[in-house]
Design an enzyme around this catalytic site. Structure first.
Site, PDB file in Angstrom:
ATOM      1  N   SER A 134     -27.316 -46.519 -19.603  1.00 30.42           N
ATOM      2  CA  SER A 134     -27.094 -47.386 -20.837  1.00 30.42           C
ATOM      3  C   SER A 134     -27.651 -48.952 -20.225  1.00 30.42           C
ATOM      4  CB  SER A 134     -25.920 -47.550 -21.608  1.00 30.42           C
ATOM      5  OG  SER A 134     -25.548 -46.233 -22.203  1.00 30.42           O
TER       6      SER A 134
ATOM      7  N   GLU B   1     -23.302 -33.940 -19.981  1.00 30.19           N
ATOM      8  CA  GLU B   1     -22.161 -34.893 -20.618  1.00 30.19           C
ATOM      9  C   GLU B   1     -21.573 -34.496 -21.958  1.00 30.19           C
ATOM     10  OE1 GLU B   1     -23.982 -38.537 -21.599  1.00 30.19           O
ATOM     11  OE2 GLU B   1     -22.173 -39.794 -21.208  1.00 30.19           O
TER      12      GLU B   1
ATOM     13  N   GLU C 177     -24.008 -40.104 -34.964  1.00 31.36           N
ATOM     14  CA  GLU C 177     -25.501 -40.087 -35.941  1.00 31.36           C
ATOM     15  C   GLU C 177     -26.336 -39.507 -35.068  1.00 31.36           C
ATOM     16  OE1 GLU C 177     -23.364 -42.875 -35.266  1.00 31.36           O
ATOM     17  OE2 GLU C 177     -22.704 -43.310 -37.236  1.00 31.36           O
TER      18      GLU C 177
ATOM     19  N   GLN D  75     -22.662 -43.319 -14.036  1.00 27.49           N
ATOM     20  CA  GLN D  75     -23.914 -42.876 -14.675  1.00 27.49           C
ATOM     21  C   GLN D  75     -24.386 -44.379 -15.509  1.00 27.49           C
ATOM     22  OE1 GLN D  75     -23.388 -41.534 -18.468  1.00 27.49           O
ATOM     23  NE2 GLN D  75     -25.215 -40.648 -18.885  1.00 27.49           N
TER      24      GLN D  75
HETATM   25  C1  LIG Z   1     -16.235 -45.709 -23.712  1.00 28.85           C
HETATM   26  C2  LIG Z   1     -17.667 -45.717 -23.504  1.00 28.85           C
HETATM   27  C3  LIG Z   1     -18.037 -45.334 -22.168  1.00 28.85           C
HETATM   28  C4  LIG Z   1     -19.487 -45.423 -21.739  1.00 28.85           C
HETATM   29  N1  LIG Z   1     -19.861 -44.958 -20.521  1.00 28.85           N
HETATM   30  C5  LIG Z   1     -21.179 -44.854 -20.196  1.00 28.85           C
HETATM   31  C6  LIG Z   1     -21.528 -44.758 -18.919  1.00 28.85           C
HETATM   32  O1  LIG Z   1     -20.570 -44.444 -18.139  1.00 28.85           O
HETATM   33  N2  LIG Z   1     -22.871 -44.782 -18.614  1.00 28.85           N
HETATM   34  C7  LIG Z   1     -23.765 -45.056 -19.470  1.00 28.85           C
HETATM   35  O2  LIG Z   1     -25.082 -45.075 -19.048  1.00 28.85           O
HETATM   36  N3  LIG Z   1     -23.446 -45.461 -20.736  1.00 28.85           N
HETATM   37  C8  LIG Z   1     -22.113 -45.220 -21.128  1.00 28.85           C
HETATM   38  N4  LIG Z   1     -21.758 -45.649 -22.607  1.00 28.85           N
HETATM   39  C9  LIG Z   1     -22.763 -45.882 -23.399  1.00 28.85           C
HETATM   40  C10 LIG Z   1     -23.010 -45.144 -24.576  1.00 28.85           C
HETATM   41  O3  LIG Z   1     -23.701 -43.751 -24.060  1.00 28.85           O
HETATM   42  C11 LIG Z   1     -23.825 -45.850 -25.645  1.00 28.85           C
HETATM   43  O4  LIG Z   1     -22.704 -46.760 -26.108  1.00 28.85           O
HETATM   44  C12 LIG Z   1     -24.240 -44.980 -26.845  1.00 28.85           C
HETATM   45  O5  LIG Z   1     -25.297 -44.022 -26.280  1.00 28.85           O
HETATM   46  C13 LIG Z   1     -24.659 -45.939 -27.716  1.00 28.85           C
HETATM   47  O6  LIG Z   1     -25.778 -46.560 -27.349  1.00 28.85           O
HETATM   48  P1  LIG Z   1     -25.603 -48.172 -28.017  1.00 28.85           P
HETATM   49  O7  LIG Z   1     -24.102 -48.636 -27.799  1.00 28.85           O
HETATM   50  O8  LIG Z   1     -26.796 -49.281 -27.384  1.00 28.85           O
HETATM   51  O9  LIG Z   1     -25.777 -48.331 -29.461  1.00 28.85           O
HETATM   52  P2  LIG Z   1     -26.982 -48.388 -30.283  1.00 28.85           P
HETATM   53  O10 LIG Z   1     -27.951 -47.169 -29.953  1.00 28.85           O
HETATM   54  O11 LIG Z   1     -27.496 -49.772 -30.601  1.00 28.85           O
HETATM   55  O12 LIG Z   1     -26.519 -47.812 -31.767  1.00 28.85           O
HETATM   56  C14 LIG Z   1     -25.906 -48.708 -32.858  1.00 28.85           C
HETATM   57  C15 LIG Z   1     -25.807 -47.761 -33.814  1.00 28.85           C
HETATM   58  O13 LIG Z   1     -27.049 -47.493 -34.597  1.00 28.85           O
HETATM   59  C16 LIG Z   1     -26.938 -45.963 -34.844  1.00 28.85           C
HETATM   60  N5  LIG Z   1     -28.349 -45.211 -34.265  1.00 28.85           N
HETATM   61  C17 LIG Z   1     -29.017 -45.774 -33.219  1.00 28.85           C
HETATM   62  N6  LIG Z   1     -30.263 -44.971 -33.302  1.00 28.85           N
HETATM   63  C18 LIG Z   1     -30.121 -43.965 -34.439  1.00 28.85           C
HETATM   64  C19 LIG Z   1     -30.847 -43.106 -34.969  1.00 28.85           C
HETATM   65  N7  LIG Z   1     -32.102 -42.906 -34.517  1.00 28.85           N
HETATM   66  N8  LIG Z   1     -30.513 -42.574 -36.056  1.00 28.85           N
HETATM   67  C20 LIG Z   1     -29.140 -42.787 -36.648  1.00 28.85           C
HETATM   68  N9  LIG Z   1     -28.434 -43.731 -35.960  1.00 28.85           N
HETATM   69  C21 LIG Z   1     -28.747 -44.443 -35.201  1.00 28.85           C
HETATM   70  C22 LIG Z   1     -25.960 -45.465 -33.721  1.00 28.85           C
HETATM   71  O14 LIG Z   1     -25.509 -44.227 -33.918  1.00 28.85           O
HETATM   72  C23 LIG Z   1     -24.920 -46.535 -33.655  1.00 28.85           C
HETATM   73  O15 LIG Z   1     -23.930 -46.283 -34.848  1.00 28.85           O
HETATM   74  C24 LIG Z   1     -20.328 -45.658 -22.728  1.00 28.85           C
HETATM   75  C25 LIG Z   1     -20.033 -45.840 -23.901  1.00 28.85           C
HETATM   76  C26 LIG Z   1     -18.842 -45.996 -24.436  1.00 28.85           C
HETATM   77  C27 LIG Z   1     -18.451 -46.704 -25.774  1.00 28.85           C
END
Ligand SMILES: Cc1cc2nc3c(=O)[nH]c(=O)nc-3n(C[C@H](O)[C@H](O)[C@H](O)COP(=O)(O)OP(=O)(O)OC[C@H]3O[C@@H](n4cnc5c(N)ncnc54)[C@H](O)[C@@H]3O)c2cc1C
Length: 403
Positions: free
Chosen positions: A124, A239, A372, A121
């Site tokens: 991100s 998902e 969150e 996928q």
């Molecule tokens: C093990 C693992 C596998 C993954 N596999 C995939 C994959 O196969 N393909 C893919 O596309 N992605 C993948 N991901 C990515 C995953 O979907 C993202 O890490 C996740 O959506 C969070 O985005 P971010 O890491 O950019 O954090 P951010 O969006 O930067 O968030 C940082 C913090 O801010 C908080 N936050 C952000 N916005 C808000 C809001 N509006 N209200 C309250 N709190 C908020 C979040 O909850 C978090 O605590 C994977 C992640 C992990 C850890």
């Protein structure tokens, strides 16, 4: 005599169970290659029982799939989801709903079901995780193809994937949700550079993916140009259901592991740990029964925001159960010294240690949408609470400031 509405689900369940037993008898999971067993399940319509006939299904309720899974695993086979989690759980429903034509969808689905073609996928990006609609990877049309440039991150299984579900920006003049298009991209072509990212377990099950003039066929577009967000929502809803929605027998799964560990270490029992285990068991059972009820009432349609409930509850439960396991192990929990970079296994590997599973569980409240964000979705879409203030929904994406 019962009415047809009351007899039908029972007879569907019996029909599915009978068909699954026949496949398992003819293709013994303990002696035939996995591809043969899974291929036979696909051909019998048992890969996704809710899919249309000819596309790995029988057009029945998705609530009957656990009947098949149970028969296969009882006979010693693996769950299809565990082999190709992103393809099986998220790619399949998306291509069935938005796929270009039946031939192409069938050509994707069978090797997806057998595990011969792994899917990943590509959503991100470094600047677009929770706010995935803000992504910057571009796709520019060139005749019958699109040329893709950008960077994706956290891409689970990209290093073994044949196909990637890609959301790219095709119109930067539109507000962020309206300028996106969804494609299925060939991960094995030049211009797709997959680099490992190591997790704290030492494993590298996910990657960053750099796309340099990579090509994707317009015939591999899912949905209309500019309507990719709608398609992405289908993937994301599935998902959450797939991540949070694995139901087994009472006392199985992670709580079963904790019970096994408890029984194996009678010398470490304390009243406090016993109370914690009892409370976790109750939570696990409540979660399992809630999922089972949701499954039973589910129609063949797409999962709704309630998928966020199981995702949220399942993720937090997993973490708490593995924390309990580590506390039960006491000082032995610190015995984790193998950080060999491992690209072959995924976190569902049954041979991983409790320590590995504990470390891996830290990601449960992040992957597939953070807790969150799940709470926001539940607040807004289930409870009907006022939405978060959003300042960029109506502005052209190219005018939105980015860090
Ligand atoms: C093990 C693992 C596998 C993954 N596999 C995939 C994959 O196969 N393909 C893919 O596309 N992605 C993948 N991901 C990515 C995953 O979907 C993202 O890490 C996740 O959506 C969070 O985005 P971010 O890491 O950019 O954090 P951010 O969006 O930067 O968030 C940082 C913090 O801010 C908080 N936050 C952000 N916005 C808000 C809001 N509006 N209200 C309250 N709190 C908020 C979040 O909850 C978090 O605590 C994977 C992640 C992990 C850890």
């Amino acid at each position: 005599m019962s009415s047809p509405t009351t007899t039908r689900p029972a007879s569907d369940a019996a029909r599915v169970a009978q068909a699954a037993r026949e496949v398992v008898e003819a293709h013994d999971p303990l002696s035939v290659p996995r591809e043969e067993l899974f291929g036979a399940l696909y051909d019998a319509g048992l890969a996704w029982v809710h899919h249309p006939e000819g596309l790995g299904g029988l057009g029945l309720s998705r609530g009957l799939q656990p009947v098949v899974d149970q028969i296969v695993t009882d006979a010693g086979g693996e769950r299809m989801f565990a082999v190709n989690p992103i393809g099986y759980g998220m790619g399949a429903p998306t291509v069935v709903e938005y796929g270009p034509d039946r031939d192409q969808v069938g050509a994707w689905l069978r090797p997806m079901a057998t595990g011969e073609e792994i899917w990943c996928q590509l959503f991100s990006e470094p600047g677009a995780g929770s706010d995935v609609a803000g992504l910057a990877t571009s796709a520019v049309r060139d005749g019958d193809e699109w040329v893709v440039n950008g960077q994706k991150v956290w891409t689970t299984l990209a290093h073994v994937a044949r196909w990637g579900m890609l959301v790219a920006r095709t119109d930067p003049e539109q507000p962020k949700h309206r300028g996106l298009t969804y494609f299925v991209i060939d991960m094995t072509q030049p211009g797709v550079d997959v680099r490992p990212l190591r997790q704290m377990t030492g494993q590298a099950e996910f990657n960053e993916v750099h796309l340099h003039d990579a090509r994707v066929l317009d015939a591999h577009r899912l949905g209309e140009v500019g309507a990719g967000w709608k398609v992405a929502i289908t993937t994301l809803m599935n998902e959450r259901t797939a991540i949070g929605g694995v139901t087994g027998r009472r006392g199985s799964g992670v709580i079963g592991e904790a019970l096994g560990l408890w029984r194996a270490h009678p010398d470490r029992h304390t009243p406090v740990l016993r109370d914690r285990l009892a409370a976790l068991w109750t939570r696990a059972e409540t979660h399992r029964l809630t999922l089972a009820r949701a499954r039973r009432t589910a129609s063949a349609g797409q999962p709704g925001p309630e998928g966020s409930v199981s995702k949220l509850v399942g993720a937090e439960l997993n973490q708490d159960v593995y924390e309990f396991c580590m506390d039960l192990l006491g000082p032995d929990a610190l015995l984790y010294d193998d950080w060999t970079m491992d690209r072959g296994r995924v976190h569902t590997d049954p041979n991983s240690t409790v320590q590995q599973r504990f470390l891996r569980s830290r990601a449960n409240t992040i992957e597939g949408g953070t807790s969150e964000v799940m709470r926001n979705i539940l607040g807004e879409r289930v409870l009907g609470l006022p939405g978060e203030p959003r300042s960029d929904s109506d502005r052209p994406w190219k005018e939105v400031p980015r860090g």
